[in-house]
Design a protein around this motif. Structure first.
Motif, PDB file in Angstrom:
ATOM      1  N   VAL A  96      16.054  28.855 -22.955  1.00  0.00           N
ATOM      2  CA  VAL A  96      15.424  30.099 -23.026  1.00  0.00           C
ATOM      3  C   VAL A  96      14.070  29.088 -22.395  1.00  0.00           C
ATOM      4  N   LEU A  97      13.438  30.239 -20.973  1.00  0.00           N
ATOM      5  CA  LEU A  97      12.733  30.002 -19.853  1.00  0.00           C
ATOM      6  C   LEU A  97      11.609  29.771 -21.481  1.00  0.00           C
ATOM      7  N   GLY A  98      11.558  30.577 -22.130  1.00  0.00           N
ATOM      8  CA  GLY A  98      10.432  30.484 -21.994  1.00  0.00           C
ATOM      9  C   GLY A  98       9.974  31.345 -23.494  1.00  0.00           C
ATOM     10  N   ILE A  99       8.269  31.821 -24.083  1.00  0.00           N
ATOM     11  CA  ILE A  99       8.043  32.387 -25.053  1.00  0.00           C
ATOM     12  C   ILE A  99       7.398  33.018 -24.121  1.00  0.00           C
ATOM     13  N   LEU A 100       6.905  34.783 -24.956  1.00  0.00           N
ATOM     14  CA  LEU A 100       6.118  35.337 -24.095  1.00  0.00           C
ATOM     15  C   LEU A 100       4.947  35.919 -25.452  1.00  0.00           C
ATOM     16  N   PRO A 101       4.043  35.774 -25.467  1.00  0.00           N
ATOM     17  CA  PRO A 101       3.307  36.349 -26.541  1.00  0.00           C
ATOM     18  C   PRO A 101       2.717  37.325 -26.090  1.00  0.00           C
ATOM     19  N   VAL A 102       3.049  38.086 -27.312  1.00  0.00           N
ATOM     20  CA  VAL A 102       2.524  39.580 -26.533  1.00  0.00           C
ATOM     21  C   VAL A 102       1.686  39.565 -27.322  1.00  0.00           C
ATOM     22  N   MET A 103       0.642  41.664 -26.808  1.00  0.00           N
ATOM     23  CA  MET A 103      -0.190  41.450 -28.220  1.00  0.00           C
ATOM     24  C   MET A 103      -1.629  41.138 -29.128  1.00  0.00           C
ATOM     25  N   VAL A 104      -1.430  40.200 -27.779  1.00  0.00           N
ATOM     26  CA  VAL A 104      -2.653  38.783 -28.356  1.00  0.00           C
ATOM     27  C   VAL A 104      -3.725  39.311 -28.351  1.00  0.00           C
ATOM     28  N   ASP A 105      -4.282  38.648 -29.270  1.00  0.00           N
ATOM     29  CA  ASP A 105      -6.339  39.253 -30.218  1.00  0.00           C
ATOM     30  C   ASP A 105      -6.191  37.670 -30.037  1.00  0.00           C
ATOM     31  N   LYS A 106      -6.908  37.427 -29.107  1.00  0.00           N
ATOM     32  CA  LYS A 106      -7.923  35.716 -29.450  1.00  0.00           C
ATOM     33  C   LYS A 106      -8.229  35.660 -30.134  1.00  0.00           C
ATOM     34  N   ARG A 107      -8.603  36.668 -30.498  1.00  0.00           N
ATOM     35  CA  ARG A 107      -9.871  36.484 -31.401  1.00  0.00           C
ATOM     36  C   ARG A 107      -9.369  36.421 -32.860  1.00  0.00           C
ATOM     37  N   ARG A 108      -8.162  35.996 -33.232  1.00  0.00           N
ATOM     38  CA  ARG A 108      -7.546  36.043 -34.388  1.00  0.00           C
ATOM     39  C   ARG A 108      -7.026  34.514 -34.252  1.00  0.00           C
ATOM     40  N   LYS A 109      -7.899  34.136 -35.501  1.00  0.00           N
ATOM     41  CA  LYS A 109      -7.258  32.687 -35.407  1.00  0.00           C
ATOM     42  C   LYS A 109      -5.675  31.916 -36.231  1.00  0.00           C
ATOM     43  N   LEU A 110      -4.853  32.886 -37.130  1.00  0.00           N
ATOM     44  CA  LEU A 110      -3.139  32.610 -36.575  1.00  0.00           C
ATOM     45  C   LEU A 110      -2.931  32.981 -35.473  1.00  0.00           C
ATOM     46  N   SER A 111      -3.141  33.739 -34.359  1.00  0.00           N
ATOM     47  CA  SER A 111      -2.672  33.515 -32.835  1.00  0.00           C
ATOM     48  C   SER A 111      -2.788  32.029 -32.605  1.00  0.00           C
ATOM     49  N   GLU A 112      -3.960  31.013 -32.980  1.00  0.00           N
ATOM     50  CA  GLU A 112      -3.413  29.722 -32.466  1.00  0.00           C
ATOM     51  C   GLU A 112      -2.196  28.699 -33.146  1.00  0.00           C
ATOM     52  N   GLU A 113      -3.319  29.092 -34.431  1.00  0.00           N
ATOM     53  CA  GLU A 113      -2.436  28.446 -35.234  1.00  0.00           C
ATOM     54  C   GLU A 113      -0.863  28.674 -35.070  1.00  0.00           C
ATOM     55  N   VAL A 114      -0.057  30.232 -35.036  1.00  0.00           N
ATOM     56  CA  VAL A 114       1.778  30.179 -34.455  1.00  0.00           C
ATOM     57  C   VAL A 114       1.760  29.087 -33.708  1.00  0.00           C
ATOM     58  N   THR A 115       1.123  29.482 -32.318  1.00  0.00           N
ATOM     59  CA  THR A 115       1.313  28.212 -30.971  1.00  0.00           C
ATOM     60  C   THR A 115       1.390  27.536 -30.916  1.00  0.00           C
ATOM     61  N   ASP A 116       0.273  26.852 -32.199  1.00  0.00           N
ATOM     62  CA  ASP A 116       0.591  25.271 -32.036  1.00  0.00           C
ATOM     63  C   ASP A 116       1.286  24.304 -32.698  1.00  0.00           C
ATOM     64  N   TYR A 117       1.918  25.832 -33.797  1.00  0.00           N
ATOM     65  CA  TYR A 117       3.314  25.204 -34.563  1.00  0.00           C
ATOM     66  C   TYR A 117       4.260  25.132 -34.252  1.00  0.00           C
ATOM     67  N   ILE A 118       4.805  26.222 -33.119  1.00  0.00           N
ATOM     68  CA  ILE A 118       5.372  26.228 -32.505  1.00  0.00           C
ATOM     69  C   ILE A 118       5.849  25.171 -31.428  1.00  0.00           C
ATOM     70  N   LYS A 119       4.194  24.854 -30.579  1.00  0.00           N
ATOM     71  CA  LYS A 119       4.462  23.957 -29.828  1.00  0.00           C
ATOM     72  C   LYS A 119       5.391  22.616 -31.015  1.00  0.00           C
ATOM     73  N   GLU A 120       4.139  21.990 -31.306  1.00  0.00           N
ATOM     74  CA  GLU A 120       4.516  20.915 -32.609  1.00  0.00           C
ATOM     75  C   GLU A 120       6.027  21.000 -33.155  1.00  0.00           C
ATOM     76  N   ASN A 121       6.748  21.926 -33.122  1.00  0.00           N
ATOM     77  CA  ASN A 121       8.034  22.154 -33.813  1.00  0.00           C
ATOM     78  C   ASN A 121       9.569  22.296 -33.178  1.00  0.00           C
ATOM     79  N   TYR A 122       8.959  23.373 -31.757  1.00  0.00           N
ATOM     80  CA  TYR A 122      10.043  23.755 -30.904  1.00  0.00           C
ATOM     81  C   TYR A 122      10.716  22.981 -29.724  1.00  0.00           C
ATOM     82  N   ASP A 123      11.207  22.678 -29.445  1.00  0.00           N
ATOM     83  CA  ASP A 123      11.125  21.589 -27.856  1.00  0.00           C
ATOM     84  C   ASP A 123      11.164  23.099 -27.022  1.00  0.00           C
ATOM     85  N   LEU A 124      10.382  23.880 -26.750  1.00  0.00           N
ATOM     86  CA  LEU A 124      10.431  25.114 -26.205  1.00  0.00           C
ATOM     87  C   LEU A 124       9.041  25.516 -25.389  1.00  0.00           C
ATOM     88  N   LYS A 125       9.097  26.144 -24.036  1.00  0.00           N
ATOM     89  CA  LYS A 125       7.977  26.538 -23.366  1.00  0.00           C
ATOM     90  C   LYS A 125       7.094  27.888 -24.149  1.00  0.00           C
TER      91      LYS A 125
END
Length: 247
Positions: A172-201
């Motif tokens: 996996v070269l990486g995960i590309l976040p799409v249709m991102v609304d940076k004002r949504r707190k959920l976007s940041e929470e999902v990003t943090d979860y992936i960083k903590e639980n997956y060995d993926l860029k």
């Protein structure tokens, strides 16, 4: 030459949009690019205004050579698909070495390109396995939502199975976040979860929500050509630069 599958078995995650706009951006950066549609819905060809003609289905059916069905748009080479891929998938199941069929076709032309991008079907089918087997790397376009995490687990399991079954080194070269609304707190929470639980860029480039990307297919263009100064246009150019750096 690098072959990259754009994959996510959830629909509506921007696989086709990512394939077209990454391809267009890479081309603008001086790379020689082929985009192959392996989704039977055929949305990629429509989105870039391709003429009706032969598709990858004709190659699978033995009625055309892969080098003869390539069309050009925005400096990219494109191979479209159509609904016949549904029947082709059923016929592949009966074949020996059915996972290698697409790879054998691409081997005839891939040396012409810096990048081959494969727009995968939204299911982990034998057509998707063909695409993954023919690839070196995978990009996962992903909505930053909780339900997307279930699909991510399935993609990782499929890649692991392909690597173990066929002695591949697909990554996996990486995960590309799409249709991102940076004002949504959920976007940041999902990003943090992936960083903590997956060995993926997770790519530094995120594709922001932008109406121009939705409008572009109506004009048969990538957003790079249609609205290069839009948020989406700028984001996909940054993403292409990041992909080149990682290769």
């Amino acid at each position: 030459m690098t072959t990259i599958s754009i994959v996510n078995q959830k629909g509506g995650t921007g696989k086709t949009t990512t394939s077209i706009n990454l391809g267009s951006a890479l081309t603008k950066l001086g790379q020689k690019v082929l985009i192959l549609d392996m989704d039977s819905q055929g949305n990629l060809g429509y989105s870039v205004g391709l003429d009706d003609g032969e598709t990858i289905s004709d190659v699978f059916e033995g009625n055309a050579q892969i080098q003869d069905i390539i069309q050009d748009r925005e400096g990219m080479d494109i191979i479209p698909s159509d609904m016949r891929l549904v029947d082709i998938e059923l016929s592949l199941i009966e074949m020996d070495d059915r996972h290698k069929v697409l790879d054998s076709y691409l081997s005839k032309i891939s040396k012409k390109y810096d990048y081959v991008l494969i727009d995968c079907p939204p299911s982990l089918s034998i057509l998707a396995v063909n695409a993954l087997y023919a690839s070196d790397k995978v990009i996962v376009p992903m909505l930053l939502e909780v339900l997307s995490l279930q699909g991510l687990d399935q993609i990782i399991q499929t890649i692991q199975k392909i690597n173990s079954s066929y002695k591949k080194k697909l990554e996996v070269l990486g995960i590309l976040p799409v249709m991102v609304d940076k004002r949504r707190k959920l976007s940041e929470e999902v990003t943090d979860y992936i960083k903590e639980n997956y060995d993926l860029k997770i790519f530094e480039s995120m594709i922001r929500n932008n109406v121009k990307a939705s409008e572009a297919p109506s004009f048969g263009q990538s957003v790079i050509a249609y609205a290069p100064n839009s948020n989406s246009g700028k984001d996909y150019m940054s993403f292409a630069e990041e992909v080149i750096r990682l290769n």
